[in-house]
Motif scaffolding. Structure first.
Motif, PDB file in Angstrom:
ATOM      1  N   ASP A 274      45.581  -5.284   8.879  1.00  0.00           N
ATOM      2  CA  ASP A 274      46.655  -5.670   9.475  1.00  0.00           C
ATOM      3  C   ASP A 274      48.461  -4.825   8.654  1.00  0.00           C
ATOM      4  O   ASP A 274      49.022  -5.328   8.797  1.00  0.00           O
ATOM      5  CB  ASP A 274      47.396  -7.095  10.206  1.00  0.00           C
ATOM      6  N   ARG A 275      48.163  -4.450   7.288  1.00  0.00           N
ATOM      7  CA  ARG A 275      49.003  -3.787   7.013  1.00  0.00           C
ATOM      8  C   ARG A 275      48.875  -1.773   6.933  1.00  0.00           C
ATOM      9  O   ARG A 275      47.436  -2.025   7.205  1.00  0.00           O
ATOM     10  CB  ARG A 275      49.025  -4.143   5.424  1.00  0.00           C
ATOM     11  N   SER A 276      49.774  -1.683   6.475  1.00  0.00           N
ATOM     12  CA  SER A 276      50.168  -0.255   6.619  1.00  0.00           C
ATOM     13  C   SER A 276      49.726   0.345   4.987  1.00  0.00           C
ATOM     14  O   SER A 276      49.732   1.086   4.490  1.00  0.00           O
ATOM     15  CB  SER A 276      50.858   0.263   6.827  1.00  0.00           C
ATOM     16  N   ARG A 277      49.266  -0.656   3.801  1.00  0.00           N
ATOM     17  CA  ARG A 277      49.659   0.017   2.237  1.00  0.00           C
ATOM     18  C   ARG A 277      49.117  -0.794   1.655  1.00  0.00           C
ATOM     19  O   ARG A 277      49.199  -2.432   1.979  1.00  0.00           O
ATOM     20  CB  ARG A 277      51.162   1.002   1.983  1.00  0.00           C
TER      21      ARG A 277
ATOM     22  N   LYS B   9      48.444   2.714  -2.521  1.00  0.00           N
ATOM     23  CA  LYS B   9      47.251   2.567  -1.728  1.00  0.00           C
ATOM     24  C   LYS B   9      47.661   2.920  -0.611  1.00  0.00           C
ATOM     25  O   LYS B   9      48.471   1.974   0.666  1.00  0.00           O
ATOM     26  CB  LYS B   9      46.447   2.336  -1.605  1.00  0.00           C
ATOM     27  N   GLN B  10      47.872   3.644   0.723  1.00  0.00           N
ATOM     28  CA  GLN B  10      49.113   4.040   1.204  1.00  0.00           C
ATOM     29  C   GLN B  10      48.755   4.996   2.715  1.00  0.00           C
ATOM     30  O   GLN B  10      48.510   5.745   2.793  1.00  0.00           O
ATOM     31  CB  GLN B  10      50.403   4.740   1.399  1.00  0.00           C
ATOM     32  N   LEU B  11      48.746   4.466   3.763  1.00  0.00           N
ATOM     33  CA  LEU B  11      48.087   5.528   4.978  1.00  0.00           C
ATOM     34  C   LEU B  11      49.663   6.202   5.711  1.00  0.00           C
ATOM     35  O   LEU B  11      50.268   6.095   5.246  1.00  0.00           O
ATOM     36  CB  LEU B  11      48.086   4.725   6.093  1.00  0.00           C
ATOM     37  N   VAL B  12      48.467   7.411   5.617  1.00  0.00           N
ATOM     38  CA  VAL B  12      49.500   8.981   5.947  1.00  0.00           C
ATOM     39  C   VAL B  12      50.735   8.455   6.639  1.00  0.00           C
ATOM     40  O   VAL B  12      51.905   9.093   6.833  1.00  0.00           O
ATOM     41  CB  VAL B  12      49.032  10.378   6.469  1.00  0.00           C
ATOM     42  N   GLU B  13      50.733   7.501   7.996  1.00  0.00           N
ATOM     43  CA  GLU B  13      51.649   7.257   9.131  1.00  0.00           C
ATOM     44  C   GLU B  13      52.505   6.641   7.855  1.00  0.00           C
ATOM     45  O   GLU B  13      54.399   7.054   8.308  1.00  0.00           O
ATOM     46  CB  GLU B  13      51.353   6.672   9.804  1.00  0.00           C
ATOM     47  N   SER B  14      52.377   6.137   7.445  1.00  0.00           N
ATOM     48  CA  SER B  14      53.583   4.544   6.635  1.00  0.00           C
ATOM     49  C   SER B  14      54.171   5.871   5.673  1.00  0.00           C
ATOM     50  O   SER B  14      55.485   5.175   4.713  1.00  0.00           O
ATOM     51  CB  SER B  14      52.365   3.350   6.394  1.00  0.00           C
TER      52      SER B  14
ATOM     53  N   SER C 174      53.501   2.865  11.799  1.00  0.00           N
ATOM     54  CA  SER C 174      52.987   2.951  10.125  1.00  0.00           C
ATOM     55  C   SER C 174      51.437   3.125  10.228  1.00  0.00           C
ATOM     56  O   SER C 174      50.697   3.445   8.639  1.00  0.00           O
ATOM     57  CB  SER C 174      52.714   1.046  10.417  1.00  0.00           C
ATOM     58  N   GLY C 175      50.291   3.394  10.916  1.00  0.00           N
ATOM     59  CA  GLY C 175      49.067   4.043  10.713  1.00  0.00           C
ATOM     60  C   GLY C 175      48.580   2.418  10.765  1.00  0.00           C
ATOM     61  O   GLY C 175      46.988   2.150  10.807  1.00  0.00           O
ATOM     62  N   GLN C 176      49.151   1.941  10.709  1.00  0.00           N
ATOM     63  CA  GLN C 176      48.853   0.132  10.640  1.00  0.00           C
ATOM     64  C   GLN C 176      47.566  -0.171  11.684  1.00  0.00           C
ATOM     65  O   GLN C 176      48.035   0.571  12.347  1.00  0.00           O
ATOM     66  CB  GLN C 176      49.854  -1.175  10.882  1.00  0.00           C
ATOM     67  N   PRO C 177      46.175  -0.473  11.303  1.00  0.00           N
ATOM     68  CA  PRO C 177      45.098  -0.788  12.284  1.00  0.00           C
ATOM     69  C   PRO C 177      45.195  -1.874  13.459  1.00  0.00           C
ATOM     70  O   PRO C 177      44.485  -1.111  14.667  1.00  0.00           O
ATOM     71  CB  PRO C 177      43.771  -0.491  11.849  1.00  0.00           C
TER      72      PRO C 177
ATOM     73  N   GLY D  67      46.872  12.894   2.918  1.00  0.00           N
ATOM     74  CA  GLY D  67      48.057  13.127   1.794  1.00  0.00           C
ATOM     75  C   GLY D  67      47.786  11.136   0.756  1.00  0.00           C
ATOM     76  O   GLY D  67      48.256  10.756   0.179  1.00  0.00           O
ATOM     77  N   VAL D  68      46.851  10.736   0.525  1.00  0.00           N
ATOM     78  CA  VAL D  68      46.209   9.512   0.472  1.00  0.00           C
ATOM     79  C   VAL D  68      45.668   9.779  -0.791  1.00  0.00           C
ATOM     80  O   VAL D  68      44.866  10.912  -0.791  1.00  0.00           O
ATOM     81  CB  VAL D  68      45.303   8.693   0.710  1.00  0.00           C
ATOM     82  N   ILE D  69      46.257   8.854  -1.765  1.00  0.00           N
ATOM     83  CA  ILE D  69      46.219   9.793  -3.221  1.00  0.00           C
ATOM     84  C   ILE D  69      44.916   9.035  -3.560  1.00  0.00           C
ATOM     85  O   ILE D  69      44.424   7.958  -3.807  1.00  0.00           O
ATOM     86  CB  ILE D  69      46.759   8.893  -4.256  1.00  0.00           C
TER      87      ILE D  69
END
Length: 649
Positions: free
Chosen positions: A44-47, A594-599, A316-319, A13-15
């Motif tokens: 440390d962020r999800s987008r 730009k965003q992770l799918v979980e977020s 969030s998907g944050q790694p 789902g990331v564009i």
């Protein structure tokens, strides 16, 4: 209507960027593809979005300043209570002490919860327990929606573990709850609870959360702000409770039985006896314990921080977990937000920029007034009321002149005097609740700012009829003294008019110039407004964004504001013969995301805003001038038939 979501996609789902995309087919990708290719989401962020790019910069500057203050490399400016924020930062940054303490700071409070014997014990001590633990409802004091000169006590239900009630209906729900359950068991074990008992607490907490999820409001329901106003006589409110001693609780927490209370969640109150009763005591106790340990973990050692991360990470998907130093800054900033904001505003926000932004705000207000007066679907009577509300708007730009009194009450107890991060956080929560309850018999303070100056955001408050533009948002790509006027109109100009439009969105339209919930419309005009509002709902409802479909009703207020904001910005630029091409391009640029799918899943479940790409593309599709400026044809991806373009403000 062409669903321009068709050009989206990519893994999860990331564009995906598509360099060379024509603006006629997808202006968002035409403007942002290079940025999407080159931009990495920090671990440390999800987008990363345009807002986040600024926030990273603000965070970087303030983290360095706090480090220098703490090390004595830079003197702490004489801003009220800033020294307290620095002392809290030092306490939070001292991981040698935090790690050595382990679970010790929370032992006494955790024991109070685990030793609750029965429902009678809970009833007797609920008010005291609420000073540090969760209770299955909340009380707060806010302006009375129908008389905003005075305050009113409000009642609402608790939050749920998953982002929204609708999340429980997804295939992800069991997996997410299992992660939370496992995490809670580990945290409780680390705090000294036997494994078998910890497992029972975690399982019962999940069961109680499931009860709550069936009756609390969804994000879509909360988006209907006026529906939160349901005042009741206190006797009628108290009569709703059968098992829980609500009168005793009110006297202990509020200090009295007020004459009235506003029930923000009527359905929850109707089901209150199914939630809070003797048969559910074990689940209630477990829910309080699990909430407590997950909430307190961030104030403890690094081991506790890491053990409390999996559920947040799953949502969030944050790694990676943020660094301890960054957490220390955010703790200080969170507790003393307005204080830190004033420091930021005084240090980084120039007088020249403030003057120029004020000029742009007044230009946008003038344009808005012109548009209201020229409106072709409002009667003269409603126009005059709308203009009256517009001219009564209060402006809050940059940072406040005075700091709210609550910060004078917060005192930081250092480690040398027995203070821990947890004990200070606990004391702050008690002071803040007491301060909030004290407002019940005080006149509403309209000088209070809704946002600190270092927050990259802006807002409209319908109950104060004011606009707040914090210093942090007043920079590129939204605003820059060096940018041409058209680019600034596409950025901060549209944001300014967006916030103005909230005074006339589906929620704001129900409040008058004094902030009171009053009908100032003719029946015919309001019927037409509702028709156009429904068109805005339909425009976005069901649009696909990666793995989700948008809920048009949940996001309609922000979409109305986006529509009005962009339309007014275009009008302002036309009045000055500015380059509309640059305006549309910068409008697309400020919604880069730009965003992770979980977020994406978690955010869209609760957010009242549409995702950035849709805010850019769909709103621009509704601007007739866009088609002329870019020569858009019916065969192009951005084409939207004229009959389907939504025009409200």
């Amino acid at each position: 209507m062409k669903n321009i979501s068709a050009v989206r996609g990519g893994s999860g789902g990331v564009i995906e960027p598509k360099v060379g995309t024509r603006p006629q087919d997808n202006i968002y990708l035409a403007v942002n593809s290079e940025w999407l290719e080159k931009t990495d989401i920090p671990a440390d962020r999800s987008r990363m979005a345009a807002f986040d790019m600024i926030d990273v910069n603000v965070e970087k500057h303030l983290m360095q300043d706090f480090a220098d203050f703490a090390a004595g490399k830079k003197a702490v400016p004489a801003i009220a209570n800033l020294d307290k924020a620095v002392n809290l930062y030092k306490l939070a940054k001292d991981f040698d002490k935090r790690n050595a303490d382990g679970a010790q700071p929370i032992k006494a409070d955790l024991t109070r919860l685990t030793e609750l014997k029965d429902f009678s014990d809970y009833n007797l001590n609920a008010a005291d327990l609420a000073s540090f633990a969760s209770i299955p409802f909340g009380l707060s004091v806010d302006p009375d929606m129908k008389n905003t000169k005075v305050n009113l006590l409000g009642f609402s239900g608790p939050g749920t573990y998953l982002p929204d009630t609708t999340t429980y209906e997804t295939e992800d729900a069991p997996k997410l709850l299992a992660i939370l359950q496992k995490q809670s068991v580990k945290l409780l074990e680390m705090a000294g609870i036997e494994t078998e008992q910890a497992e029972q607490y975690a399982a019962d907490a999940i069961k109680f959360d499931a009860r709550l999820a069936k009756v609390v409001k969804s994000a879509e329901e909360w988006a209907d702000y006026p529906a939160c106003y349901n005042p009741m006589k206190i006797a009628d409110f108290e009569a709703k409770f059968k098992d829980f001693k609500i009168k005793q609780y009110l006297v202990a927490v509020v200090g009295e039985e007020p004459d009235r209370i506003n029930v923000e969640e009527p359905r929850y109150l109707d089901h209150i006896n199914e939630i809070i009763n003797e048969a559910n005591f074990a689940e209630i106790k477990s829910w309080m314990i699990v909430n407590f340990i997950n909430g307190a973990a961030s104030d403890l050692s690094q081991d506790f921080r890491e053990a409390a991360f999996p559920f947040s990470q799953a949502l969030s998907g944050q790694p990676e977990l943020s660094s301890g130093e960054k957490q220390a800054y955010h703790i200080a900033n969170g507790a003393f937000s307005e204080v830190v904001g004033v420091y930021y505003g005084q240090t980084y926000f120039g007088a020249e920029a403030k003057k120029d932004v004020e000029d742009m705000i007044h230009r946008m207000l003038d344009v808005y007034e012109e548009r209201l007066l020229a409106n072709d679907w409002l009667s003269e009577a409603t126009k005059q009321k709308a203009v009256g509300k517009l001219t009564a708007l209060e402006l809050k730009i940059g940072y406040p002149e005075k700091i709210e009194d609550i910060y004078n009450r917060l005192e930081v107890t250092p480690a040398s005097q027995g203070g821990s991060l947890y004990s200070n956080d606990r004391a702050f929560a008690i002071a803040e609740q007491k301060y909030n309850m004290e407002q019940l018999h005080k006149e509403v303070d309209r000088t209070v700012w809704a946002m600190p100056a270092n927050l990259v955001n802006a807002c409209y408050d319908p109950q104060r009829n004011d606009l707040t533009f914090p210093a942090a948002i007043l920079q590129a790509p939204f605003y820059d003294l060096k940018q041409d006027r058209a680019t600034n109109f596409g950025g901060i100009g549209s944001v300014i008019a967006h916030e103005v439009s909230h005074a006339f969105d589906n929620n704001g339209a129900q409040f008058d110039k004094f902030g009171n919930m009053t009908n100032w419309w003719t029946d015919e005009d309001y019927a037409e407004f509702k028709k156009r509002t429904q068109a805005e709902i339909d425009l976005f409802d069901g649009l696909e964004y990666g793995p989700v479909k948008l809920n048009g009703k949940q996001i309609v207020s922000e979409n109305i504001a986006d529509q009005g904001g962009l339309t007014a910005a275009v009008e302002a630029a036309k009045n000055e013969n500015d380059d509309l091409k640059k305006l549309f391009e910068n409008f697309a640029r400020i919604w880069a995301n730009k965003q992770l799918v979980e977020s994406i899943k978690s955010q869209t479940a609760v957010d009242v805003h549409a995702p950035g790409p849709d805010r850019a593309n769909v709103q621009i599709q509704c601007q007739d001038d866009f088609y002329e400026v870019f020569g858009v044809k019916p065969t192009d991806g951005m084409w939207l038939d004229p009959a389907e373009r939504v025009h409200i403000w």
